[in-house]
Design an enzyme around this catalytic site. Sequence first.
Site, PDB file in Angstrom:
ATOM      1  N   ASN A  33      23.420 -75.999  -0.853  1.00  0.00           N
ATOM      2  CA  ASN A  33      24.324 -76.944  -1.510  1.00  0.00           C
ATOM      3  C   ASN A  33      25.569 -76.282  -2.093  1.00  0.00           C
ATOM      4  O   ASN A  33      26.511 -76.965  -2.481  1.00  0.00           O
ATOM      5  CB  ASN A  33      23.588 -77.715  -2.607  1.00  0.00           C
ATOM      6  CG  ASN A  33      22.978 -76.814  -3.660  1.00  0.00           C
ATOM      7  OD1 ASN A  33      22.541 -75.700  -3.346  1.00  0.00           O
ATOM      8  ND2 ASN A  33      22.921 -77.270  -4.892  1.00  0.00           N
ATOM      9  N   ASP A  70      11.265 -77.115  -3.848  1.00  0.00           N
ATOM     10  CA  ASP A  70      11.107 -75.931  -4.680  1.00  0.00           C
ATOM     11  C   ASP A  70      10.306 -74.934  -3.862  1.00  0.00           C
ATOM     12  O   ASP A  70       9.111 -75.121  -3.622  1.00  0.00           O
ATOM     13  CB  ASP A  70      10.372 -76.294  -5.972  1.00  0.00           C
ATOM     14  CG  ASP A  70      10.120 -75.096  -6.872  1.00  0.00           C
ATOM     15  OD1 ASP A  70      10.458 -73.958  -6.474  1.00  0.00           O
ATOM     16  OD2 ASP A  70       9.560 -75.294  -7.963  1.00  0.00           O
ATOM     17  N   TYR A 162      15.690 -58.157  -8.809  1.00  0.00           N
ATOM     18  CA  TYR A 162      16.484 -58.715  -7.719  1.00  0.00           C
ATOM     19  C   TYR A 162      16.575 -57.737  -6.539  1.00  0.00           C
ATOM     20  O   TYR A 162      16.383 -58.129  -5.379  1.00  0.00           O
ATOM     21  CB  TYR A 162      17.886 -59.045  -8.236  1.00  0.00           C
ATOM     22  CG  TYR A 162      18.785 -59.720  -7.234  1.00  0.00           C
ATOM     23  CD1 TYR A 162      18.626 -61.062  -6.917  1.00  0.00           C
ATOM     24  CD2 TYR A 162      19.825 -59.018  -6.617  1.00  0.00           C
ATOM     25  CE1 TYR A 162      19.462 -61.692  -6.011  1.00  0.00           C
ATOM     26  CE2 TYR A 162      20.672 -59.639  -5.709  1.00  0.00           C
ATOM     27  CZ  TYR A 162      20.481 -60.970  -5.410  1.00  0.00           C
ATOM     28  OH  TYR A 162      21.322 -61.590  -4.495  1.00  0.00           O
TER      29      TYR A 162
END
Length: 256
Positions: A33, A70, A162
């Site tokens: 998105n 999700d 990360y």
Amino acid sequence: MSQNPTDDARDDAAAGTTTQAPEPRSVLVTGGNRGIGRAIAEAFLAQGDKVAVTTRSGGAPDGALDVRCDITDPAAVDAAFAEVEAAHGPVEVLVANAGITADTLVLRMSEEDWSSVIDTNLTGSFRLAKRASKGMLRLRRGRIVFISSVVGLLGSPGQVNYAASKAGLVGMARSLARELGSRGITANVVAPGFVDTDMTAVLSDEQRASIKTQVPLGRYADPVEVASAVTWLAGEGAAYVTGAVIPVDGGLGMGH
């Protein structure tokens, strides 16, 4: 044979041998998105593919199927694939792009900071690849592309979680490449560097200038440049490329 290429083209058309446009494929892009994911989805749409995008809050590009999912929830992943398959057929191209950050120095990093990033970025990608591979194995073809990061190759202070999640995608892709290659399925990684998105827009002017000095090309990437690498890996020109890591980082991580 005519020496005029135009005449040859007319003859081919008359004989019904004109080149046909490729059939639209069922493409799924997670986190499509905004930012890199949106640029990737739009690039596949521009090619005429049938594109589905997973989001948590909506906002898929015009022309894409907007699927709420999700990826930390296995049942939600299965339901998302079922929705895409009903609308577009089995997923032929999976782009695992959805990811989060929870940056802090390791001594301050909580268990939740670690587990949430790993579960979304790494385990979520595993769930997606596992579910997509079922349909691809039946089709005997498919393309899986993981969106990693230069941080996964170079490391970065404050991003132990990360970097670990993004580095893990390389091992995952290469293992899948060996498992699935005999069925015509490729698995590759695109590792962007600093890209001009909402995530980098929050940096100060001083931080942005400092980052540019580290990049040989002296600028941030445009999301479209990352999308170009993804569509190439998913296209016919990369049919013999699998287990590869394609950097789109302006030379920041060269040699890795």
